[in-house]
Design a protein around this motif. Structure first.
Motif, short mmCIF file in Angstrom:
data_model
loop_
_atom_site.label_atom_id
_atom_site.label_comp_id
_atom_site.label_asym_id
_atom_site.label_seq_id
_atom_site.Cartn_x
_atom_site.Cartn_y
_atom_site.Cartn_z
N ARG A 1 0.80 -1.22 0.00
CA ARG A 1 0.00 0.00 0.00
C ARG A 1 0.84 1.28 0.00
O ARG A 1 0.37 2.33 0.39
N GLY A 2 2.08 1.14 -0.48
CA GLY A 2 2.92 2.31 -0.63
C GLY A 2 3.81 2.56 0.58
O GLY A 2 3.53 2.09 1.68
N ILE A 3 4.86 3.32 0.38
CA ILE A 3 5.80 3.60 1.45
C ILE A 3 5.26 4.71 2.35
O ILE A 3 4.53 5.60 1.91
N ASP A 4 5.63 4.66 3.61
CA ASP A 4 5.16 5.65 4.58
C ASP A 4 5.58 7.06 4.18
O ASP A 4 4.83 8.03 4.39
N GLU A 5 6.78 7.20 3.62
CA GLU A 5 7.29 8.52 3.26
C GLU A 5 6.35 9.22 2.28
O GLU A 5 6.07 10.42 2.40
N LEU A 6 5.85 8.48 1.30
CA LEU A 6 4.94 9.09 0.32
C LEU A 6 3.60 9.41 0.95
O LEU A 6 3.04 10.49 0.74
N LYS A 7 3.05 8.51 1.74
CA LYS A 7 1.74 8.75 2.35
C LYS A 7 1.79 9.95 3.29
O LYS A 7 0.86 10.77 3.32
N GLU A 8 2.88 10.07 4.03
CA GLU A 8 3.02 11.23 4.92
C GLU A 8 3.19 12.52 4.11
O GLU A 8 2.71 13.59 4.51
N ALA A 9 3.88 12.43 2.98
CA ALA A 9 4.05 13.60 2.12
C ALA A 9 2.70 14.06 1.56
O ALA A 9 2.45 15.27 1.43
N ILE A 10 1.83 13.12 1.22
CA ILE A 10 0.50 13.46 0.72
C ILE A 10 -0.30 14.19 1.79
O ILE A 10 -0.97 15.19 1.53
N VAL A 11 -0.20 13.71 3.03
CA VAL A 11 -0.87 14.37 4.16
C VAL A 11 -0.35 15.80 4.33
O VAL A 11 -1.13 16.75 4.49
N THR A 12 0.97 15.96 4.26
CA THR A 12 1.59 17.29 4.38
C THR A 12 1.14 18.21 3.26
O THR A 12 0.83 19.39 3.48
N ALA B 1 -4.73 6.38 -0.44
CA ALA B 1 -4.42 5.21 -1.26
C ALA B 1 -3.48 5.65 -2.37
O ALA B 1 -3.79 6.58 -3.13
N VAL B 2 -2.33 5.01 -2.48
CA VAL B 2 -1.37 5.29 -3.55
C VAL B 2 -1.85 4.60 -4.82
O VAL B 2 -2.25 3.42 -4.79
N LEU B 3 -1.81 5.32 -5.94
CA LEU B 3 -2.33 4.81 -7.21
C LEU B 3 -1.25 4.78 -8.29
O LEU B 3 -0.35 5.62 -8.29
N ILE C 1 4.07 0.69 -6.41
CA ILE C 1 4.93 1.34 -7.39
C ILE C 1 6.39 1.20 -6.99
O ILE C 1 6.71 1.12 -5.79
N PHE C 2 7.29 1.18 -7.97
CA PHE C 2 8.73 1.15 -7.72
C PHE C 2 9.06 2.14 -6.61
O PHE C 2 8.73 3.33 -6.71
N PRO C 3 9.67 1.70 -5.51
CA PRO C 3 9.90 2.57 -4.36
C PRO C 3 10.62 3.87 -4.69
O PRO C 3 10.33 4.91 -4.08
N ALA C 4 11.56 3.84 -5.63
CA ALA C 4 12.29 5.07 -5.95
C ALA C 4 11.36 6.14 -6.54
O ALA C 4 11.55 7.33 -6.28
N ILE C 5 10.37 5.71 -7.31
CA ILE C 5 9.39 6.67 -7.83
C ILE C 5 8.59 7.27 -6.68
O ILE C 5 8.31 8.48 -6.66
N GLN C 6 8.26 6.45 -5.69
CA GLN C 6 7.51 6.96 -4.54
C GLN C 6 8.35 7.97 -3.74
O GLN C 6 7.82 8.99 -3.28
N VAL C 7 9.63 7.70 -3.59
CA VAL C 7 10.51 8.64 -2.89
C VAL C 7 10.55 9.97 -3.64
O VAL C 7 10.44 11.05 -3.04
#
Length: 396
Positions: free
Chosen positions: A68-79, A96-98, A271-277
């Protein structure tokens, strides 16, 4: 080998057909000014590319991503949502990461509806909404978007029995293809209607960063009660020129988000983790690139409007998105007019009927080439024999 009935019932991919025709003309040696595309023409900002390069070199990102995606991206979306819209989200239950917003748009009917259920779609609207209809085996009713109503659906015109059957509504502002924007009052009306008739609202906020004349488009989730009945989809494709990266997200109602995540657990391993970062860096890093890009699109909009006015083609400036929605002259269908421009002026536009029944009579023009090329496109059209004084008088 025969295909499945499901595959056979899928709608024709409108943009694939358009791209093929343009490619054929280019292969024949024509200098095509392509205003029919919705593909951002500017590169991804360098600081985002650098973040991706560094993340790609990190071996920790070479493994499968969490489902369901990395925490770093989900927290960035919240920010991002708190900073831009003062909307508070929970990273674990309301995000939800898409794989790009399109994937979620197609998945949502399969998440919430059963075969034969009814959803409401804008007309004209993004053609790929119909892919979700077909794959979910659901029915749909359209909500006309008319110029006299600022391209907002008139809820009073929807039959009561349709509202009672509806389980899901799609909205999209700033709007593709019309370039219209929505008001807070309209979103308030939408929330009340959804609560009254017990359906879910999905707001497609793909062009959320692109509002002109110093008017910032509103997030649907800024509306009181919106999270009780709805979700909003966002993509990094337009805001940060990351179309090819295929990363977006849905935010809002916990139950809808949980359903999307559950379906995606069976379709992908995220998604490829580097893209999420890199996506997280885009959302939380320097935002000068977003402001710069908005200025670029606004300059292109002004160049198009002024060029049209100069040759006697009266058009309405879009309030948002990177599209203009232009009327075709009397005596032409949308498709006939688009064909005329491609064949005789080497200018590609998207025929309005490809976006729905109420798109007939219009063509969509993308602000995705330089101001000079936009002006050149209008001048080519003006030099067509058909573009006479009588012709111009009929497109006012």
């Amino acid at each position: 080998m025969p295909y499945s009935d499901l595959l056979k019932q899928l709608p024709e991919q409108f943009f694939a057909k358009l791209a093929k025709r343009v490619a054929e003309k280019v292969a024949e040696g024509h200098d095509i000014i392509n205003l029919g595309q919705g593909n951002p023409d500017r590169p991804t900002p360098p600081h985002i590319v650098k973040a991706m390069q560094e993340a790609t070199a990190d071996v920790a990102n070479h493994k499968y991503s969490p489902f369901r995606g990395i925490d770093e991206l989900k927290e960035a979306i919240v920010t991002f949502y708190k900073r831009e819209y003062d909307v508070t989200l929970d990273a674990e239950t309301e995000v939800a990461v898409l794989f790009g917003a399109k994937a979620g748009l197609v998945e949502l009917p399969m998440t919430l509806l059963n075969a034969g259920d009814t959803m409401l779609l804008p007309d004209p609207g993004y053609p790929d909404y119909l892919s979700g209809v077909a794959l979910g085996h659901v029915n749909f009713e359209t909500m006309p978007l008319l110029a006299e109503n600022q391209f907002l659906p008139d809820y009073a015109e929807i039959a009561p029995d349709i509202l009672e059957r509806a389980k899901l509504m799609y909205l999209n502002y700033p709007n593709n293809p019309t370039g219209a924007t929505a008001t807070p009052a309209f979103f308030e009306e939408t929330v009340q209607l959804a609560k009254q008739h017990d359906f879910v609202v999905m707001h497609d906020f793909a062009y959320g960063a692109l509002g002109f004349d110093d008017v910032k488009p509103s997030s649907f989730l800024q509306t009181e009660g919106a999270k009780e009945i709805g979700v909003e989809f966002y993509t990094l494709s337009k805001t940060y020129n990351m179309a090819g990266w295929r990363v977006g997200f849905a935010v809002g109602n916990k139950e809808v988000i949980a359903g999307l995540n559950l379906l995606q657990d069976h379709l992908y391993c995220s998604i490829f983790p580097a893209i999420q970062v890199a996506a997280a860096h885009a959302l939380t890093g320097p935002q000068d690139c977003v402001e710069e890009q908005l200025a670029v699109y606004e300059a292109r909009r002004e160049a198009l409007i002024q060029a049209c006015s100069k040759v006697g083609w009266s058009v309405t400036a879009p309030a948002g998105s990177f599209f203009a929605w232009l009327k075709v002259p009397e005596g032409y269908t949308s498709e006939a007019f688009a064909d005329l421009l491609l064949e005789n002026a080497s200018v590609a536009v998207a025929a309005g009927n490809g976006f729905g029944l109420h798109g007939e009579g219009y063509v969509r023009v993308g602000l995705l080439v330089s101001p000079e090329r936009l002006v050149e496109a209008v001048e080519r059209i003006a030099h067509l024999p058909e573009f006479s004084t009588v012709f111009r008088s009929k497109v006012h």
